[in-house]
Design an enzyme around this catalytic site. Structure first.
Site, PDB file in Angstrom:
ATOM      1  N   HIS A   1       0.929  -1.226  -0.198  1.00  0.00           N
ATOM      2  CA  HIS A   1      -0.120   0.009  -0.022  1.00  0.00           C
ATOM      3  C   HIS A   1       1.018   1.137  -0.083  1.00  0.00           C
ATOM      4  O   HIS A   1       0.413   2.536   0.156  1.00  0.00           O
ATOM      5  CB  HIS A   1      -0.933  -0.093   1.089  1.00  0.00           C
ATOM      6  CG  HIS A   1      -1.829  -1.127   1.250  1.00  0.00           C
ATOM      7  ND1 HIS A   1      -2.821  -1.344   0.011  1.00  0.00           N
ATOM      8  CD2 HIS A   1      -1.984  -1.991   2.228  1.00  0.00           C
ATOM      9  CE1 HIS A   1      -3.277  -2.779   0.495  1.00  0.00           C
ATOM     10  NE2 HIS A   1      -2.999  -2.762   1.645  1.00  0.00           N
ATOM     11  N   CYS A   2       2.064   1.194   0.030  1.00  0.00           N
ATOM     12  CA  CYS A   2       2.862   2.387   0.041  1.00  0.00           C
ATOM     13  C   CYS A   2       3.597   2.485  -1.444  1.00  0.00           C
ATOM     14  O   CYS A   2       4.097   1.640  -1.919  1.00  0.00           O
ATOM     15  CB  CYS A   2       4.091   2.082   0.993  1.00  0.00           C
ATOM     16  SG  CYS A   2       5.236   3.665   1.193  1.00  0.00           S
TER      17      CYS A   2
END
Length: 351
Positions: free
Chosen positions: A142-143
């Protein structure tokens, strides 16, 4: 390119399994405030040691990614933001972290994540040399370069691929097979317009992050309904992995093997059995072997106490089937000095 310790060669007698005790987050019980089992990585290693698959001196010791390494992908502005405890609290979803002095947050929360990120980068090079590698941590999908979230503070998948493109001869195309229960919006945003990276993502369409913009980067999108079970899931994974690898033959597969698809996971919303997870990993590794593509596996999400045992069982199953193998790994190292190094290095540790 800069020198980086993350690309030092471990002795060939090591398994291409990357880990460090620094992966585990333990801090005054704060880690218990997140559904994540923050000691899961160490438990996986302990199970593998109990089963006599590995020993401490046969696994590759992960090293922490430095700022210089992280800047290959991340903006300086983003890394500076992590110097604010409240930002890290938001990203890791552990609210009390906001009230801790940042030097403690760096040491107790971010350093473990930076070490896992270093582990993914190291495992990328090992996978290319030896045909496969497993980072027991990582998978922070998710980064992206300038934004963290969902417990992911560093973009390790993006980093590993960029490192390979920049520093390893003959790697110019990559396929990400993301089978965590959540959409991998971080690497999707990072590789949005990059035709060298083919993304396949299989996820519960109704849960976090629901990132419509990032979905445009997915070449093969498989959106699942609540409570999807083994038969349908395995069939879809099998069909689409084959399809993906037939569509583009990459030089490396990065396999995000989240275990949050497990029945009863509080965040995943799917209903896959432990046996289903083991079978899924087997399907992916068999496809990689059939197409002769090196594979790097990271463990990503999984929010129940029993996930560590399942990851270990899956690795044991891959070994029993001959899909991962230390001998194969050694002989696969394309390095004329390997034989000499094996003789020299029987004394060395894998770090």
């Amino acid at each position: 390119p800069h020198r980086t310790e993350l690309y030092d060669d471990p002795p060939p007698k090591c398994w291409p399994i990357v880990y460090s005790p620094d992966y585990n987050i333990t801090f005054m019980g704060l880690e218990k405030l997140h559904p994540f089992d923050a000691g899961k990585w160490g438990k996986v290693i302990n199970f593998l040691k109990e089963e006599k698959l590995i020993a401490d001196d046969l696994i590759v010791q992960a090293r922490e990614a430095t700022d210089e390494d992280l800047l290959v992908v991340h903006t300086r502005r983003y890394l500076n933001k992590l110097k604010w405890s409240f930002v890290v609290a938001t990203i890791t979803e552990i609210p009390p972290v906001a009230f801790l002095p940042n030097f403690i947050v760096q040491r107790k929360v971010l350093k473990p994540l930076r070490t896992q990120t270093g582990g993914t980068i190291m495992a990328g090079k090992l996978a290319v040399e030896r045909g496969w590698a497993i980072n027991v941590g990582g998978g922070f999908h998710h980064c992206s370069s300038d934004k963290g979230g969902g417990f992911c503070a560093y973009a390790d998948i993006t980093l590993a691929i960029k490192f390979l493109f920049e520093r390893v001869q003959g790697v110019s195309k990559a396929t990400i097979i993301d089978l965590d229960a959540h959409q991998g919006n971080g690497h999707e945003r990072d590789f949005m317009d990059d035709h060298r990276v083919y993304i396949m993502d299989v996820y519960n369409r109704y849960i976090y992050p629901g990132d419509g913009f990032a979905k445009r980067a997915i070449k093969r999108k498989v959106e699942l309904e609540w409570g999807t079970e083994d038969t349908e899931y395995i069939q879809k994974v099998h069909t689409h992995v084959e399809g993906a690898l037939n569509e583009l033959k990459p030089d490396i597969i990065v396999y995000n093997a989240g275990t949050d698809i497990l029945d009863g996971d509080p965040l995943g919303g799917l209903a896959i059995s432990p046996q289903g997870i083991v079978k899924r990993d087997e399907v992916v590794f068999k496809a990689a072997r059939r197409h002769r593509i090196p594979i790097l596996m990271v463990t990503s999400g999984g929010y129940q106490k029993r996930t560590a045992r399942i990851i270990a069982d899956s690795i044991l199953n891959l070994h029993n089937l001959g899909l991962i193998d230390k001998e194969l790994a050694v002989s696969g190292a394309e390095n004329p000095r390997v034989e000499q190094m094996i003789r020299d290095s029987d004394k060395d540790l894998c770090n």
